[in-house]
Design an enzyme around this catalytic site. Structure first.
Site, PDB file in Angstrom:
ATOM      1  N   LEU A 166      16.496 -47.307  12.027  1.00 11.37           N
ATOM      2  CA  LEU A 166      15.265 -47.302  11.284  1.00 11.37           C
ATOM      3  C   LEU A 166      14.861 -48.710  10.861  1.00 11.37           C
ATOM      4  O   LEU A 166      15.863 -49.533  10.148  1.00 11.37           O
ATOM      5  CB  LEU A 166      15.105 -46.453  10.217  1.00 11.37           C
ATOM      6  CG  LEU A 166      14.834 -44.777  10.553  1.00 11.37           C
ATOM      7  CD1 LEU A 166      14.745 -44.159   9.282  1.00 11.37           C
ATOM      8  CD2 LEU A 166      13.559 -44.848  11.111  1.00 11.37           C
ATOM      9  N   ASP A 167      13.792 -49.511  10.892  1.00  9.99           N
ATOM     10  CA  ASP A 167      13.441 -50.813  10.996  1.00  9.99           C
ATOM     11  C   ASP A 167      13.447 -51.032   9.066  1.00  9.99           C
ATOM     12  O   ASP A 167      13.370 -50.090   8.506  1.00  9.99           O
ATOM     13  CB  ASP A 167      12.545 -51.564  11.261  1.00  9.99           C
ATOM     14  CG  ASP A 167      11.045 -50.951  11.262  1.00  9.99           C
ATOM     15  OD1 ASP A 167      10.905 -50.876  10.003  1.00  9.99           O
ATOM     16  OD2 ASP A 167      10.412 -50.378  12.075  1.00  9.99           O
ATOM     17  N   LEU A 168      13.420 -51.954   8.681  1.00  9.57           N
ATOM     18  CA  LEU A 168      13.288 -52.439   7.237  1.00  9.57           C
ATOM     19  C   LEU A 168      12.458 -51.884   6.626  1.00  9.57           C
ATOM     20  O   LEU A 168      12.430 -51.192   5.475  1.00  9.57           O
ATOM     21  CB  LEU A 168      13.229 -54.035   7.065  1.00  9.57           C
ATOM     22  CG  LEU A 168      13.086 -54.569   5.537  1.00  9.57           C
ATOM     23  CD1 LEU A 168      14.460 -54.508   5.047  1.00  9.57           C
ATOM     24  CD2 LEU A 168      12.667 -56.037   5.668  1.00  9.57           C
TER      25      LEU A 168
END
Length: 234
Positions: free
Chosen positions: A103-105
């Protein structure tokens, strides 16, 4: 019992068997201090196998847990920029685990961790087509965006499988969508929304396969039940 090094690296969750061949070819793998090559074998109970000088972890009982990842955490075991990692939030689980997928930042929600290398590879293999559902808060023209999101879209030069998209909420400037996909291209849902003329303000993964995030608080984690593990890794 001796096993090919590619299998040992995969079972330890280091990389896929195919990627392990590259590790071996570039001299990153050693057995008892001697550089190994593609096709070599080792006995994990007798030999010391290292990658970049770091020993492979000894096989453990399979462990699976679910984290409700907050925004602002990267999905890596360590970060060269000193950013907070999702792994820090599950450090109290008592064993070495790694994230399954990403999951991206700026995204949040359901993120799995495990020490099961074979299970990781099975779950992430494209042939499994594991559904992932995201709830996405957006601004923009929903009526124009819906047929675009549900129709044929192309990313990185390849056609995406059709997504299932439904409206959860409408308001004066946009609303919230449920987007269900089974591919895992980098920032896929955000990029799909951009192609449809939508701006994403919040993106949260709420389901993976049969596993739902439920009421797990942000930043908290829990063990998967035996039934959940069996349904996820079948």
């Amino acid at each position: 019992m001796e096993e090919r090094l590619q299998k040992l690296l995969s079972a330890a969750g280091i990389c896929s068997r195919r990627a392990a061949e590259g590790y071996l070819a570039s001299g990153r793998v050693a057995v008892n201090g001697a550089a190994a090559k593609v096709g070599d074998k080792a006995d994990p109970d007798r030999d010391t196998v290292t990658v970049d000088g770091i020993p492979l972890p000894k096989p453990d009982s399979p462990v699976w847990l679910m984290l409700n990842k907050p925004r602002g955490y990267v999905t890596t075991l360590s970060d060269e920029k000193g950013r907070r990692t999702a792994a820090e939030l599950v450090a109290g689980c008592g064993c070495r685990v790694w994230p399954v997928g990403r999951l991206d930042l700026d995204s949040e929600g359901l993120l799995l961790f495990t020490n099961d290398g074979e299970g990781t590879n099975r779950l992430l293999h494209p042939s499994q087509e594991v559904e992932k559902e995201y709830h996405v808060s957006v601004t923009g023209d929903l009526e124009r965006a819906l047929p675009i999101l549900s129709g044929p879209l192309e990313l990185d030069g390849a056609l995406l499988s059709p997504a299932r998209v439904s409206v959860l909420r409408r308001d004066g400037t946009g609303g919230a969508l449920s987007v269900v996909i089974h591919e895992g291209k980098n920032r896929q849902v955000r990029r799909m929304c951009a192609l449809a003329g939508l701006t994403v303000h919040r993106l949260r993964r709420v389901r993976e396969g049969t596993l739902s995030l439920g009421s797990l608080p942000i930043g908290a984690w829990r063990w998967l039940t035996p039934r959940e593990r069996a349904e996820l890794i079948h």
